[in-house]
Design an enzyme around this catalytic site. Sequence first.
Site, PDB file in Angstrom:
ATOM      1  N   ASP A 255      -8.522  -4.288   2.027  1.00 47.12           N
ATOM      2  CA  ASP A 255      -7.372  -5.085   1.447  1.00 47.12           C
ATOM      3  C   ASP A 255      -7.322  -6.873   2.116  1.00 47.12           C
ATOM      4  O   ASP A 255      -6.640  -7.227   1.399  1.00 47.12           O
ATOM      5  CB  ASP A 255      -5.705  -3.905   2.378  1.00 47.12           C
ATOM      6  CG  ASP A 255      -5.939  -3.212   2.289  1.00 47.12           C
ATOM      7  OD1 ASP A 255      -6.493  -2.517   0.854  1.00 47.12           O
ATOM      8  OD2 ASP A 255      -5.220  -1.866   3.038  1.00 47.12           O
TER       9      ASP A 255
ATOM     10  N   ASP B 271      -4.363  -1.549   4.874  1.00 47.50           N
ATOM     11  CA  ASP B 271      -4.878  -1.306   6.002  1.00 47.50           C
ATOM     12  C   ASP B 271      -7.128  -0.660   6.294  1.00 47.50           C
ATOM     13  O   ASP B 271      -7.132  -0.962   6.963  1.00 47.50           O
ATOM     14  CB  ASP B 271      -4.035   0.437   6.940  1.00 47.50           C
ATOM     15  CG  ASP B 271      -3.654   1.445   5.358  1.00 47.50           C
ATOM     16  OD1 ASP B 271      -4.884   1.271   4.627  1.00 47.50           O
ATOM     17  OD2 ASP B 271      -3.648   2.323   5.881  1.00 47.50           O
TER      18      ASP B 271
ATOM     19  N   ASP C 214       1.055  -0.927   0.157  1.00 44.35           N
ATOM     20  CA  ASP C 214       0.282  -0.383   0.123  1.00 44.35           C
ATOM     21  C   ASP C 214       0.717   1.463  -0.289  1.00 44.35           C
ATOM     22  O   ASP C 214       2.118   1.037   0.202  1.00 44.35           O
ATOM     23  CB  ASP C 214      -1.090   0.090   1.457  1.00 44.35           C
ATOM     24  CG  ASP C 214      -1.605   1.044   0.909  1.00 44.35           C
ATOM     25  OD1 ASP C 214      -2.059   1.516  -0.297  1.00 44.35           O
ATOM     26  OD2 ASP C 214      -2.403   1.671   1.999  1.00 44.35           O
TER      27      ASP C 214
END
Length: 914
Positions: A642, A638, A334
């Site tokens: 996800d 996070d 990410d």
Amino acid sequence: MKDQNWHNLTVAETLDRTASRLEGLRREEAQRRLVEYGPNEMQREKKASPWRMFLGQFKSVLIIILLVAAAISAVLAAIGEGESLWDPIIIVVVVAVSVVLGFIQEYRAERALEALRQMIAPTSAVIRDGEETMEPSRGLVPGDVIVLRTGDRVAADARLLEVVGMKMDEAALTGESVTVGKVSGPLPADAALGDRRNMVYAGTSVAYGRGKAVVTATGMNTEFGRIAGMLQGVEEPRTPLQASLDRFGKMMAASLLAVSALVVILVLLRLKLDVLDILIWGVSLAVVVVPESLPVIVTVTLAFGVYRMAKKHALVRKLHAVETLGCTTFICSDKTGTLTQNQMTVRKIHVDGQEIGVGGTGYEPRGEFRRNGDLVAAKDGSALHRLLLIAALCNDAGLVASDGEWSVRGDSTEGALIAVSGKAGLDPEVLSKMMPRIGEIPFSSERKMMTTIHQSPEGGLACTKGALEMVLDACSRIETEGRVRGLLTEDREQVLEVNKQMAADGLRVLSMAYKPVQRDSWTPEEVEREMVFVGLVGMIDPPREEARQAIETCQAAGMKAAMITGDHKATAVAIATELGLLRGGLAVSGADLEGMTDRDLEETVEKIEVYARVSPVHKLRVVEALQKRGHVVAMTGDGVNDAPALKRADIGVAMGVTGTDVSKEAAHMVLTDDNFASIVAAVKEGRSIFSNIQKCIMYLLSCHIGELVLMVLAVLVGTPLPLVAVQLLFVNIATDGPPALALAFDPPDPDVMDRPPRDPRKGIFAGPVTRMIVLMAAWTGLTTFGVFYWALHYTGRTGEEARIYAQAMCFVNLLLIEKFTALSCRSERDTVFKIGFFGNKWLLLAIVGTMALSLPIIYVPSLQDYFHTYSLSLADWGIVALASCTLFVAVEGAKLFWKWREGVSSGQGHKSPG
């Protein structure tokens, strides 16, 4: 009302499609729809019972073999055939420890859906029968009109009908920390999830403003519900270590059957025993060869790795995931907070026709202003000072310092503006007293700007910030070269071009303007007209410095990395380029992925280095495509979005600081500092852990197979048994276990991150390991039998005395030679002298301790009778020490030869002499 594009409809079309109205549903209709659509809640997946989960731990082939071995040992002990009852007891204890640990991990692993349920608001403000009431969120139905205010958590997906300065925090869903301004008008049909600004989603919250919306989806039909459904359908892959141990178990099962059959045949040919005695002796010997301490040693090695990782900001939730990191070949990371600091920072200012660079990072109000490398002072009265003054005054955020760390209270974009004004010495608290706010025109998604009116010594002052197009339309003048003049067409073109360039560099751009006004007689319509344009501010969430270094380490270690983010493509590309992550590869958007078939993605996925504006389905597709290409994938994240990809990845890594409970529950590992560099440190630890497990297995198999070679040689030659059962048990449990356990604490090799990732398909028995086991096992068996044969026939002793003396010499030789084996097992490539003889103090302590434990057995008379030993002289010790050390010399010499041969074959070795 599932799977419809609500965002491209007008308000009237949306109400028509949902059969609703601005006054809300009638209560009778709401009850009817509740029966039709069901309650607004996540469906509970049918879970396996705790007993079923517990029994599932016995599927491991190695566990089954150990249980069979324990059963056979118990039977042999019961019928008095030389077996000790301690052998099956120890094996059962080992199995119990491994099974209980596995059960605890699995029992805690499936809590993601419960975390999802907790993110849904318990009550919601709903308009029914024309009146606003508070209703349980589980009773919401499609067509309900809900009222949203600052701080509210949204309980269902809904299409906005009215908005007043509304901004949403959608980080839990999209992973992006910047709040999203909302509108009520229709949007393009192909808008990505993060761009659907006229929609609100379950689980997100209102950061600012208010609005009304009509519910379009509830329960499992919401975006959160779809993620929950994906979580239920995603199966976690088996870790490479689990697969390797299963292959090892199957190989051992086949080997044990073969060994038992071979020994029985040999005994039939060489010894005159009853058939039952032969079968018992063959089976018991095969049981002795089982490395019963292996499961506990593997568990301890992994647990110690968990402890070491925790000290490096990585908490491992699932034990086997520790080793998986060691063979990771692709890291999908990410962006926000992992590769970047998650702190918006002003990088560039365009004012007075020139670009000014801004130093410093994060929210700390410390940094310099430079133009072409030269320091620039924000002097009072200058255009730069004016711009920074507007940034500080037209602002609702504040900065907070705690233990030297700066954070923002309020919107992150406004926090960046407060920080940059602070770099010029402007204090918001002082300014609020000198120039108090006397009015404001709040931000709205339609106007895309915000204006505040302040009282100053010169009179009233209006300060405006917002999107360039809107602010320019409100301006008729520009401040440049120390004076205010009319805004010309070429001025507009220049500013628009600068704005375009800043956006291309991945910067989020805001423009600033002001206007003197009458303090007591201003109106909103008059204030935002004929304003004075001052300049542009470009900001970005800057990359972490340690992330740049970590990416270089990844590349040196043979791993690839890709950025997967919900942010815009230009921003993602800018950050990836600055980090050195984008090196000639592709950058694609979620829309690009939509146009790819699974086969197209599989063929292209290794070339893609940046993914932007992606959805949960896209992330899952990327992970699966990489796995189909043979990669071991680590996925970081996070947000709730996800979670499916985190669960599907070989190693899911959640963020501990900014991560949602859902992502943490779905992940295998949680970073306590949300730092990409911690992942790389964990990879290093994972590589070291697998290497240490390999060392333990190499040591145990070398010892146990060496014992088997010893016994088979005795049968072939026709001598008495070199060792009795109690001696073998003592060697396997008391003296083999501690050195094997100590090898789990071996420090990492210096070049562990200079090697490519190991191929998980090769498993534990890679080429160097297999040849080491063969060499050490053969040398152990041959040397120990040689000492036994010499002591039996060539020392002048006869009869029972000769047999006991020979068995004692064989026993001690086996103890010593296995300690030399442990030293050589510290590396299958490099000699012990290269990696450091004293590098593992625990191994040296284990060697000394186990030898000291053996001395009473050799010299205490009462123990001599039980263990069939004999008091050895110093000369005897010298003989066994000399015989044992030959293994160390042979193995270390073989390592040098193998390394020289590999160097020659690769064209980098020395030429053969002669």
